[in-house]
Design a protein around this motif. Structure first.
Motif, PDB file in Angstrom:
ATOM      1  N   ILE A   2      12.973 -59.238  -8.133  1.00 48.42           N
ATOM      2  CA  ILE A   2      11.699 -59.000  -7.464  1.00 48.42           C
ATOM      3  C   ILE A   2      10.759 -60.147  -7.790  1.00 48.42           C
ATOM      4  CG2 ILE A   2       9.692 -57.473  -7.350  1.00 48.42           C
ATOM      5  CD1 ILE A   2      11.715 -55.291  -8.480  1.00 48.42           C
ATOM      6  N   SER A   3      10.075 -60.651  -6.758  1.00 46.50           N
ATOM      7  CA  SER A   3       9.053 -61.679  -6.959  1.00 46.50           C
ATOM      8  C   SER A   3       7.828 -61.325  -6.132  1.00 46.50           C
ATOM      9  CB  SER A   3       9.549 -63.055  -6.515  1.00 46.50           C
ATOM     10  OG  SER A   3      10.668 -63.458  -7.250  1.00 46.50           O
ATOM     11  N   ILE A  60       8.419 -51.491  -6.659  1.00 47.32           N
ATOM     12  CA  ILE A  60       9.494 -52.114  -5.880  1.00 47.32           C
ATOM     13  C   ILE A  60      10.842 -51.881  -6.557  1.00 47.32           C
ATOM     14  CG2 ILE A  60      10.421 -54.285  -4.998  1.00 47.32           C
ATOM     15  CD1 ILE A  60       7.459 -55.219  -4.694  1.00 47.32           C
ATOM     16  N   GLN A  61      10.905 -51.997  -7.872  1.00 49.17           N
ATOM     17  CA  GLN A  61      12.162 -51.729  -8.575  1.00 49.17           C
ATOM     18  C   GLN A  61      12.599 -50.284  -8.348  1.00 49.17           C
ATOM     19  OE1 GLN A  61      14.258 -53.983 -10.299  1.00 49.17           O
ATOM     20  NE2 GLN A  61      15.567 -52.224  -9.900  1.00 49.17           N
ATOM     21  N   GLY A  62      11.643 -49.373  -8.344  1.00 54.54           N
ATOM     22  CA  GLY A  62      11.965 -47.976  -8.066  1.00 54.54           C
ATOM     23  C   GLY A  62      12.548 -47.792  -6.674  1.00 54.54           C
ATOM     24  N   LEU A  63      12.046 -48.541  -5.705  1.00 59.26           N
ATOM     25  CA  LEU A  63      12.578 -48.462  -4.337  1.00 59.26           C
ATOM     26  C   LEU A  63      14.013 -48.993  -4.285  1.00 59.26           C
ATOM     27  CD1 LEU A  63       9.456 -49.692  -2.351  1.00 59.26           C
ATOM     28  CD2 LEU A  63      10.168 -47.327  -2.814  1.00 59.26           C
ATOM     29  N   ILE A  64      14.265 -50.084  -4.992  1.00 66.56           N
ATOM     30  CA  ILE A  64      15.625 -50.626  -5.058  1.00 66.56           C
ATOM     31  C   ILE A  64      16.548 -49.618  -5.746  1.00 66.56           C
ATOM     32  CG2 ILE A  64      17.062 -52.440  -6.094  1.00 66.56           C
ATOM     33  CD1 ILE A  64      14.632 -54.350  -5.665  1.00 66.56           C
ATOM     34  N   VAL A  78      13.803 -58.742  -3.321  1.00 69.78           N
ATOM     35  CA  VAL A  78      12.547 -58.514  -2.615  1.00 69.78           C
ATOM     36  C   VAL A  78      11.551 -59.570  -3.065  1.00 69.78           C
ATOM     37  CG1 VAL A  78      10.619 -56.934  -2.215  1.00 69.78           C
ATOM     38  CG2 VAL A  78      12.941 -56.021  -2.423  1.00 69.78           C
ATOM     39  N   ILE A  79      10.973 -60.262  -2.087  1.00 68.48           N
ATOM     40  CA  ILE A  79       9.885 -61.217  -2.336  1.00 68.48           C
ATOM     41  C   ILE A  79       8.708 -60.774  -1.489  1.00 68.48           C
ATOM     42  CG2 ILE A  79       9.102 -63.613  -2.176  1.00 68.48           C
ATOM     43  CD1 ILE A  79      12.100 -64.417  -2.127  1.00 68.48           C
ATOM     44  N   ILE A  91       5.621 -63.443   4.911  1.00 64.79           N
ATOM     45  CA  ILE A  91       4.961 -62.514   3.982  1.00 64.79           C
ATOM     46  C   ILE A  91       5.974 -61.880   3.043  1.00 64.79           C
ATOM     47  CG2 ILE A  91       3.592 -60.420   3.745  1.00 64.79           C
ATOM     48  CD1 ILE A  91       2.660 -60.802   6.614  1.00 64.79           C
ATOM     49  N   VAL A  92       7.082 -61.408   3.603  1.00 61.39           N
ATOM     50  CA  VAL A  92       8.000 -60.590   2.820  1.00 61.39           C
ATOM     51  C   VAL A  92       9.444 -60.915   3.181  1.00 61.39           C
ATOM     52  CG1 VAL A  92       7.887 -58.667   4.463  1.00 61.39           C
ATOM     53  CG2 VAL A  92       8.512 -58.197   2.098  1.00 61.39           C
ATOM     54  N   PHE A  93      10.301 -60.828   2.174  1.00 60.98           N
ATOM     55  CA  PHE A  93      11.746 -60.970   2.346  1.00 60.98           C
ATOM     56  C   PHE A  93      12.405 -59.807   1.628  1.00 60.98           C
ATOM     57  CE2 PHE A  93      15.907 -62.171   0.740  1.00 60.98           C
ATOM     58  CZ  PHE A  93      16.516 -62.756   1.843  1.00 60.98           C
TER      59      PHE A  93
END
Length: 148
Positions: A2-3, A60-64, A78-79, A91-93
């Protein structure tokens, strides 16, 4: 991985990193979001994004983790950018590796839908003469609820 960052990213390099993630990967699904010229306002010239450092990465880690419990996720990336962004800026990857395409597609879409409604980001649309904090959209909430 995650970044949350101000700097731009290279989707091709991110794809290559996912592709090199190891044996067993048979599918990679990616999504890249861009700044567009309309949203709540017409004539948008850019965005300004803020986040809650530390908490954002945890969410975000929780979503992964949730995606990994539901589908065969070999690796996820996820960026999300913050700060001032111009039209057509990335914006997002979101990228997901799996053994099979169905899991890769579903996990990628789930992460992106949940990211829009769960992660602590705030977005301001900027036009030539005004600024407007964007409210969460009912359509985004509906998509996220659809995964429950």
């Amino acid at each position: 991985m995650i970044s949350v960052q101000r700097e731009d990213f290279d989707p091709a390099a991110e794809y290559r990193a996912l592709r090199d993630s190891g044996a067993g990967t048979g599918a990679i699904a990616t999504f890249t979001g861009l700044v567009r010229d309309s949203g709540d306002l017409q004539g948008v010239t850019g965005l300004f994004l803020e986040h809650y450092p530390g908490m954002t990465e945890q969410v975000i880690q929780g979503l992964i983790d949730q995606a990994s419990e539901r589908w065969d996720v070999r690796k996820a990336r996820v960026i999300h950018r913050v700060g001032r962004l111009a039209l057509a800026d990335q914006i997002v990857f979101v990228g997901v590796c799996s053994a099979h395409r169905g899991d890769a597609f579903a996990a990628c879409e789930f992460i992106m839908d949940a990211l829009k409604t769960s992660a602590p980001f705030w977005k301001k649309e900027i036009t030539g003469d005004s600024e407007h904090w964007v409210e969460q959209k009912e359509s985004d909430l509906d998509r996220s609820r659809g995964w429950q």
